[in-house]
Motif scaffolding. Sequence first.
Motif, PDB file in Angstrom:
ATOM      1  N   MET A  18       0.835  -1.200   0.000  1.00 47.27           N
ATOM      2  CA  MET A  18       0.000   0.000   0.000  1.00 47.27           C
ATOM      3  C   MET A  18       0.881   1.266   0.000  1.00 47.27           C
ATOM      4  SD  MET A  18      -2.656   1.071   3.010  1.00 47.27           S
ATOM      5  CE  MET A  18      -3.902  -0.133   2.946  1.00 47.27           C
ATOM      6  N   LEU A  19       1.911   1.263   0.835  1.00 44.99           N
ATOM      7  CA  LEU A  19       2.792   2.434   0.931  1.00 44.99           C
ATOM      8  C   LEU A  19       3.599   2.607  -0.358  1.00 44.99           C
ATOM      9  CD1 LEU A  19       4.104   2.128   4.623  1.00 44.99           C
ATOM     10  CD2 LEU A  19       2.248   3.562   3.761  1.00 44.99           C
TER      11      LEU A  19
ATOM     12  N   GLU B 125       2.758   1.537  -3.409  1.00 45.34           N
ATOM     13  CA  GLU B 125       1.847   1.985  -4.483  1.00 45.34           C
ATOM     14  C   GLU B 125       1.684   3.491  -4.405  1.00 45.34           C
ATOM     15  OE1 GLU B 125      -1.128  -1.536  -3.598  1.00 45.34           O
ATOM     16  OE2 GLU B 125      -2.112  -0.024  -4.824  1.00 45.34           O
ATOM     17  N   TYR B 126       1.540   3.968  -3.170  1.00 37.89           N
ATOM     18  CA  TYR B 126       1.368   5.405  -2.955  1.00 37.89           C
ATOM     19  C   TYR B 126       2.640   6.159  -3.343  1.00 37.89           C
ATOM     20  CZ  TYR B 126       0.904   9.710  -0.195  1.00 37.89           C
ATOM     21  OH  TYR B 126       0.869  11.019   0.223  1.00 37.89           O
TER      22      TYR B 126
ATOM     23  N   ASN C 162       3.032   5.982  -6.999  1.00 38.61           N
ATOM     24  CA  ASN C 162       1.808   6.337  -7.704  1.00 38.61           C
ATOM     25  C   ASN C 162       1.486   5.314  -8.808  1.00 38.61           C
ATOM     26  OD1 ASN C 162      -0.435   7.770  -8.404  1.00 38.61           O
ATOM     27  ND2 ASN C 162       0.656   9.241  -9.699  1.00 38.61           N
TER      28      ASN C 162
ATOM     29  N   LEU D 159       7.367   7.290   5.442  1.00 41.19           N
ATOM     30  CA  LEU D 159       6.003   6.719   5.425  1.00 41.19           C
ATOM     31  C   LEU D 159       5.895   5.600   6.462  1.00 41.19           C
ATOM     32  CD1 LEU D 159       5.229   6.427   1.581  1.00 41.19           C
ATOM     33  CD2 LEU D 159       4.511   8.218   3.156  1.00 41.19           C
TER      34      LEU D 159
ATOM     35  N   ARG E 220       3.459   5.240   9.740  1.00 36.74           N
ATOM     36  CA  ARG E 220       2.635   4.049   9.964  1.00 36.74           C
ATOM     37  C   ARG E 220       2.900   3.452  11.344  1.00 36.74           C
ATOM     38  NH1 ARG E 220      -0.368   1.877  11.441  1.00 36.74           N
ATOM     39  NH2 ARG E 220      -1.197  -0.201  11.106  1.00 36.74           N
TER      40      ARG E 220
ATOM     41  N   GLN F 285      -4.339   3.826   5.440  1.00 38.34           N
ATOM     42  CA  GLN F 285      -5.335   4.465   4.560  1.00 38.34           C
ATOM     43  C   GLN F 285      -5.316   5.984   4.705  1.00 38.34           C
ATOM     44  OE1 GLN F 285      -5.833   1.859   6.530  1.00 38.34           O
ATOM     45  NE2 GLN F 285      -7.133   0.333   5.577  1.00 38.34           N
TER      46      GLN F 285
ATOM     47  N   THR G 197      -2.138   7.164   2.750  1.00 34.92           N
ATOM     48  CA  THR G 197      -2.259   7.141   1.285  1.00 34.92           C
ATOM     49  C   THR G 197      -3.506   7.895   0.798  1.00 34.92           C
ATOM     50  OG1 THR G 197      -3.554   5.094   1.334  1.00 34.92           O
ATOM     51  CG2 THR G 197      -1.166   4.871   1.207  1.00 34.92           C
TER      52      THR G 197
ATOM     53  N   ARG H 201      -6.438   6.619   0.614  1.00 37.46           N
ATOM     54  CA  ARG H 201      -7.254   5.684  -0.162  1.00 37.46           C
ATOM     55  C   ARG H 201      -7.656   4.476   0.671  1.00 37.46           C
ATOM     56  NH1 ARG H 201      -7.184   9.164  -3.180  1.00 37.46           N
ATOM     57  NH2 ARG H 201      -6.661   9.302  -5.385  1.00 37.46           N
TER      58      ARG H 201
END
Length: 284
Positions: free
Chosen positions: A30-31, A33-34, A37, A61, A65, A72, A75, A77
């Motif tokens: 998730m991190l 992907e953020y 991008n 990041l 966390r 969420q 990010t 999202r």
Amino acid sequence: MKLKTVDYKRDIFYLMNKYPGIVSKVETEMLLEYLFNCAKLDLYIRDFAVNETIEELYDSLVERRLSGEPGQYITGRAEFMGLDFIVTKDTLIPRPETEILVNEIINLPSGKKRRILDLCTGSGNIAISLAKLMPQAEITATDVSEAALKIAEKNAARHNARERIKFYKGNVFNALVFDKNPKFDIIVCNPPYIKEGDFPYLQKEVRQEPEIALNGGKDGLGFYRVIAKEAHRYLERCGSVLLEMGFGQRQAIEDVFSSYNIFETYRVIKDFSGIERAIWINLS
Ligand SMILES: C[S@@+](CC[C@H](N)C(=O)[O-])C[C@H]1O[C@@H](n2cnc3c(N)ncnc32)[C@H](O)[C@@H]1O
């Protein structure tokens, strides 16, 4: 021939494996992907340049966390019903258990054009999923938080469902004062249901979510009482209420509704942990 040297110390797999046992695989993805991008699959098939600056950004990041900020919120999202929703600190992070509510409604016999009210819509995750999955349904969504409603409207626009949903701001049913015909076949609601006294014991991540989205009053049942008292004014004949509930709340909620002598419990649905998580209550 000069051989190209590759810095294996800093490729994306190096970042993925930098905090084993500290950040889960799902959160790492998730991190990343953020950070890049990109979609999850891209992490595995694309070539990303990872330099010192990128590594420092990733570390920052991870630090956020580990300090308790939900992934969420970092990010912006969250995924719900396979759809991507914008979330901010003004909205609850949609939970997988809440998908039960949407699945219950989309699995009703088709053919009837249903009018559905999503009370306490938050990021709009329930209302928007229903709009996407039930092209026939008329959907109304309400929340007392203006900031949350703005996010819900943004999410609806992102999913091309803005024209499908009427949004109103207000305290529970008062929000419907501007609706010309506030009568519904189904009222669905994931209300705040945590007992005030339980707040100090919540996970640090949950404590970062808006208190207004969690606080169900002294015994956690405040919203169920309001819904039990008022719902009949907004339900069509034979209409139903579908509610999410917290661990161990089922009996108390049934008692609240049965004290009005106009409702009957139709079905209780357990979540994947075996906890009674949702309840259908019908006007009898
Ligand atoms: C548990 S969250 C549910 C959000 C979303 N429906 C979901 O399932 O993820 C509860 C929502 O109720 C809203 N809320 C709190 N008090 C309210 C009130 N008095 N009237 C209407 N909405 C309220 C909060 O702003 C929050 O968005």
